[in-house]
Design a protein around this motif. Structure first.
Motif, PDB file in Angstrom:
ATOM      1  N   ASN A 144       4.041  12.040   4.179  1.00 53.55           N
ATOM      2  CA  ASN A 144       2.462  11.899   4.206  1.00 53.55           C
ATOM      3  C   ASN A 144       2.115  10.872   3.325  1.00 53.55           C
ATOM      4  O   ASN A 144       1.552  10.752   2.563  1.00 53.55           O
ATOM      5  CB  ASN A 144       1.872  13.129   3.570  1.00 53.55           C
ATOM      6  CG  ASN A 144       2.386  14.251   4.487  1.00 53.55           C
ATOM      7  OD1 ASN A 144       2.223  14.345   5.859  1.00 53.55           O
ATOM      8  ND2 ASN A 144       2.466  15.735   3.994  1.00 53.55           N
ATOM      9  N   ILE A 145       2.202   9.444   3.974  1.00 57.90           N
ATOM     10  CA  ILE A 145       1.905   8.387   3.197  1.00 57.90           C
ATOM     11  C   ILE A 145       0.812   7.578   4.160  1.00 57.90           C
ATOM     12  O   ILE A 145       1.219   7.236   5.386  1.00 57.90           O
ATOM     13  CB  ILE A 145       3.063   7.533   2.961  1.00 57.90           C
ATOM     14  CG1 ILE A 145       3.934   8.023   1.834  1.00 57.90           C
ATOM     15  CG2 ILE A 145       2.698   5.932   2.602  1.00 57.90           C
ATOM     16  CD1 ILE A 145       5.195   7.112   1.401  1.00 57.90           C
ATOM     17  N   GLN A 146      -0.078   7.252   3.764  1.00 56.62           N
ATOM     18  CA  GLN A 146      -1.339   6.428   4.586  1.00 56.62           C
ATOM     19  C   GLN A 146      -0.652   4.980   4.716  1.00 56.62           C
ATOM     20  O   GLN A 146      -0.382   4.362   3.903  1.00 56.62           O
ATOM     21  CB  GLN A 146      -2.522   6.344   3.747  1.00 56.62           C
ATOM     22  CG  GLN A 146      -3.199   8.026   3.502  1.00 56.62           C
ATOM     23  CD  GLN A 146      -3.483   8.570   4.648  1.00 56.62           C
ATOM     24  OE1 GLN A 146      -3.914   8.134   5.906  1.00 56.62           O
ATOM     25  NE2 GLN A 146      -3.109   9.856   4.874  1.00 56.62           N
ATOM     26  N   THR A 147      -0.680   4.535   5.993  1.00 58.15           N
ATOM     27  CA  THR A 147      -0.402   3.161   6.501  1.00 58.15           C
ATOM     28  C   THR A 147      -1.631   2.553   6.825  1.00 58.15           C
ATOM     29  O   THR A 147      -2.469   3.154   7.799  1.00 58.15           O
ATOM     30  CB  THR A 147       0.659   3.309   7.453  1.00 58.15           C
ATOM     31  OG1 THR A 147       0.330   4.067   8.567  1.00 58.15           O
ATOM     32  CG2 THR A 147       2.150   3.959   7.032  1.00 58.15           C
ATOM     33  N   LYS A 148      -1.728   1.355   6.581  1.00 55.00           N
ATOM     34  CA  LYS A 148      -3.111   0.407   7.260  1.00 55.00           C
ATOM     35  C   LYS A 148      -2.381  -0.964   7.078  1.00 55.00           C
ATOM     36  O   LYS A 148      -1.542  -1.135   6.308  1.00 55.00           O
ATOM     37  CB  LYS A 148      -4.043   0.840   6.083  1.00 55.00           C
ATOM     38  CG  LYS A 148      -3.810   0.186   4.589  1.00 55.00           C
ATOM     39  CD  LYS A 148      -5.075   0.605   4.076  1.00 55.00           C
ATOM     40  CE  LYS A 148      -5.085   0.107   2.456  1.00 55.00           C
ATOM     41  NZ  LYS A 148      -5.969   0.539   1.914  1.00 55.00           N
TER      42      LYS A 148
ATOM     43  N   ASN B  32       0.841  -1.286  -0.029  1.00 56.71           N
ATOM     44  CA  ASN B  32       0.010   0.099  -0.063  1.00 56.71           C
ATOM     45  C   ASN B  32       0.869   1.369   0.176  1.00 56.71           C
ATOM     46  O   ASN B  32       0.653   2.159  -0.596  1.00 56.71           O
ATOM     47  CB  ASN B  32      -0.949   0.030   1.105  1.00 56.71           C
ATOM     48  CG  ASN B  32      -1.653   1.231   0.993  1.00 56.71           C
ATOM     49  OD1 ASN B  32      -1.442   2.169   2.035  1.00 56.71           O
ATOM     50  ND2 ASN B  32      -2.782   1.259   0.657  1.00 56.71           N
ATOM     51  N   GLU B  33       1.971   1.381   0.992  1.00 52.50           N
ATOM     52  CA  GLU B  33       2.853   2.380   0.975  1.00 52.50           C
ATOM     53  C   GLU B  33       3.509   2.709  -0.372  1.00 52.50           C
ATOM     54  O   GLU B  33       3.571   3.906  -0.893  1.00 52.50           O
ATOM     55  CB  GLU B  33       3.920   2.071   1.764  1.00 52.50           C
ATOM     56  CG  GLU B  33       3.222   2.169   3.336  1.00 52.50           C
ATOM     57  CD  GLU B  33       4.372   1.919   4.478  1.00 52.50           C
ATOM     58  OE1 GLU B  33       4.244   2.206   5.573  1.00 52.50           O
ATOM     59  OE2 GLU B  33       5.204   0.998   4.093  1.00 52.50           O
TER      60      GLU B  33
ATOM     61  N   GLN C  29       1.386   4.135  -3.152  1.00 53.85           N
ATOM     62  CA  GLN C  29       1.348   5.604  -3.030  1.00 53.85           C
ATOM     63  C   GLN C  29       2.554   6.412  -3.655  1.00 53.85           C
ATOM     64  O   GLN C  29       2.379   7.537  -4.435  1.00 53.85           O
ATOM     65  CB  GLN C  29       1.133   6.265  -1.540  1.00 53.85           C
ATOM     66  CG  GLN C  29      -0.223   5.608  -1.109  1.00 53.85           C
ATOM     67  CD  GLN C  29      -0.365   5.938   0.426  1.00 53.85           C
ATOM     68  OE1 GLN C  29      -0.269   6.840   0.689  1.00 53.85           O
ATOM     69  NE2 GLN C  29      -0.367   4.804   1.079  1.00 53.85           N
TER      70      GLN C  29
END
Length: 485
Positions: free
Chosen positions: A436-440, A343-344, A347
Motif C-alpha cells: 500500500n504505497i502511493q505511486t506518482k 516518493n515511495e 513513505q
C-alpha cells in the motif's frame, strides 16, 4: 537385428564413463552388477553389451566413476502417474529457470510410471558438483522431502541408472523405454534416432549456475539479528529468481498474441495452454474461470496444429489448471527496468520505525514491482524474504505483522491450506500480499538493472535518493550513521 553403429557410438559418447562396472537387467527381470574390481571374471562393458540393450535382449545400466560423471539423471520415482508427470514438468521448468536451455534437457520413460530426465555434459563433472546441482534444482522446484515419492540423483559410483531405448522386463509386456516429447504431454518418441540429435551442454554452464545460486540456496549462512537500530550492515540481496533470463515467449505481448492468433504450429499445444493458464491466473481469474477460458480458446484452434483428441486435451487442461493453482505458479512479468522512487521511499521511511522494517519493506516493494499480478497482488514466501533481506525467517514473520499493522502492506491471503482429495492436509500456500504505497510520477528514482548483475543494497538506494541532510532529518542517529557509513 539392430545394425545402427552410429546409435551405439552415441551411447558411448553420452552415457558411458566406466566400463569396469555396470548393471544388466536380464529378460527374467533380475538385476546383476558386473564389477571387475570385485569379480575377476566379470567382463568389461563393450559395444556388444550396448547392442544387446538396443535389441531388447538385456537392459544396460551404468555408473559414474568415484570422481565424476558424464551426465545427471533426475530419476522421478513416483507411483501415481499424474503426480509423476507433473513432478517431471516441475523439474524441467526448474532447469530452464536456472539457465539450462530446453534443447539440452531430455526425458525418457523409466519403465514403470516414472521418468528419467537427463542433462549431458561436454566434459565430465565432479560428483560433488553434480550432487550440488541436483539439490539446487530440487530446491528451486520445491521438491525436497515430498511425501509421495522421490526425485533421486543418478548415476553415482554406487547407484547405477538404467539407460533408455531398452526394455523394462519387470513391466507387463516388457515395455521399451522410449524418449518422450515434452511439448506433446510426454508422449513417447518411438524412434531410436532421437538420441542422434542429443548434444551435451557446456559443462561451464553448470558451474556458472551453481556459482550464481549457491550463496542463497546451497551454502546460505544466516545470522540471527535483533530487530534493533544498531545493526548497520543489513543489505538487500537479489533473489535467485531475479537473475533468470527473461523468456521472450512468456512476455505479456507474446502471450496476448498467442491468445488472439492461436497455435503457431504442431507440438505447441501443451506449452501454449500452460502459458495461457498462467496469464489468466495473473489477471486474477479463479481456477474454474481459467479452465473455461482455456476450453474456449481450444474450441477455435486449427485441428491440423494438434493431434490430441478432445477428451484428452480437456483432461490436460484440467491437470494444468490444478497444477498451476495447487503450486501457485506465477507468470513472471519481468520489466526491463525497475525503479524505486523518492516518493515511495519517503513513505517507507516515515511508516517503518526500525531499519529492519524499512529493509523488509524495501524487499517487498521490489518483489511486488517484479511479480505482482494485474491487481497488484503477489506472493512471497518467508524463505524468500529471508534470502532477500538477510534476516532469519522468524524475524521476517514478526516484521510482516508490524508492516500489516501500520498499513504499509495488506495480507490478501494467509495460511491457505491445500488438502488432498480425501480432505487430508497436504501443504500450505505462500501468503499473498499487496503493497500500500502511493505511486506518482517522480524524476528522482533509483534504477535497478533487470538482471541485477550488481552489488546493490538497501543502503545504496537510500544514499542515491536522499541527500545527507535529508537523511539526517528522516532517520534516528544510529540508522543515519549505519546507512551513510
Amino acid at each position: 537385428m539392430f545394425k545402427n553403429q552410429n546409435i551405439i557410438q552415441k551411447f558411448n559418447q553420452l552415457y558411458i564413463i566406466k566400463r569396469s562396472k555396470y548393471l544388466i537387467l536380464s529378460d527374467k527381470g533380475n538385476y546383476v552388477t558386473f564389477d571387475k574390481k570385485k569379480y575377476e571374471n566379470a567382463k568389461y562393458l563393450t559395444d556388444f553389451t550396448v547392442y544387446r540393450h538396443l535389441e531388447g535382449k538385456s537392459t544396460l545400466g551404468v555408473f559414474a566413476t568415484r570422481r565424476a560423471s558424464k551426465f545427471i539423471c533426475f530419476d522421478v520415482d513416483i507411483k501415481d502417474i499424474h503426480k509423476a508427470k507433473w513432478v517431471t514438468y516441475k523439474v524441467h521448468h526448474a532447469l530452464m529457470e536456472l539457465g539450462v536451455p530446453k534443447n539440452y534437457i531430455h526425458i525418457s520413460h523409466s519403465g514403470n510410471k516414472g521418468y528419467h530426465m537427463e542433462v549431458f555434459f561436454s566434459e565430465p563433472i565432479e560428483n560433488y558438483v553434480v550432487k550440488e546441482f541436483h539439490s539446487l534444482v530440487l530446491t528451486h522446484a520445491e521438491l525436497i522431502d515430498i511425501d509421495y515419492g522421490d526425485v533421486e540423483l543418478r548415476p553415482t559410483a554406487e547407484q547405477g541408472v538404467k539407460l533408455p531405448l531398452g526394455k523394462h522386463f519387470k513391466t507387463k509386456g516388457n515395455k521399451r523405454c522410449w524418449y518422450v516429447d515434452y511439448d506433446k504431454g510426454l508422449e513417447p518418441v518411438r524412434s531410436y534416432n532421437y538420441i542422434l540429435n542429443i548434444e551435451p551442454v557446456q559443462s561451464a554452464t553448470i558451474y556458472d549456475i551453481l556459482n550464481r545460486e549457491k550463496d542463497s540456496l546451497l551454502e546460505e549462512e544466516v545470522i540471527e539479528v535483533d530487530n534493533t537500530d544498531d545493526y548497520i550492515e543489513q543489505k538487500y540481496e537479489p533473489l535467485p529468481s531475479y537473475k533468470q533470463n527473461v523468456n521472450e515467449d512468456e512476455t505479456i505481448e507474446a502471450i496476448e498474441k498467442l491468445l488472439s492468433e492461436g497455435l503457431p504450429m504442431q507440438g505447441t499445444r501443451h506449452n501454449s495452454l500452460f502459458k495461457l493458464a498462467k496469464y489468466f491466473k495473473w489477471l486474477g481469474l479463479s481456477g474454474e474461470q481459467v479452465n473455461q477460458e482455456l476450453i474456449n480458446w481450444m474450441e477455435w484452434q486449427d485441428e491440423s496444429k494438434y493431434s490430441m483428441k478432445r477428451k484428452d486435451w480437456l483432461k490436460d487442461i484440467e491437470e494444468i489448471v490444478e497444477y498451476i493453482f495447487l503450486n501457485d505458479i506465477q507468470l513472471t512479468v519481468e520489466q526491463k527496468e525497475i525503479e524505486v522512487s523518492y516518493n515511495e521511499m519517503v513513505q517507507v521511511v516515515n511508516i517503518c520505525k526500525s531499519k529492519n522494517e524499512k529493509l523488509l519493506a524495501y524487499c517487498l516493494l521490489i518483489h511486488s514491482k517484479r511479480y505482482s499480478n494485474a491487481s497488484g497482488v503477489f506472493y512471497m514466501s518467508f524463505n524468500q524474504m529471508a534470502t532477500a533481506s538477510g534476516l532469519v525467517e522468524k524475524s521476517a514473520r514478526n516484521i510482516i505483522n508490524k508492516l500489516e499493522t501500520n498499513g504499509l502492506i495488506e495480507i490478501i491471503a494467509r495460511n491457505q491450506m491445500v488438502t488432498k482429495k480425501n480432505g487430508a492436509f497436504e501443504t500450505k500456500k505462500p501468503n499473498k500480499y499487496k503493497v500500500n504505497i502511493q505511486t506518482k510520477p517522480d524524476s528522482n528514482v533509483f534504477k535497478i538493472d533487470s538482471e541485477l548483475e550488481y552489488k546493490d543494497s538497501f543502503n545504496s538506494c537510500m544514499v542515491n535518493l536522499f541527500t545527507t541532510d535529508v537523511l539526517k532529518e528522516l532517520l534516528p542517529r544510529r540508522q543515519f550513521e549505519s546507512i551513510v557509513n
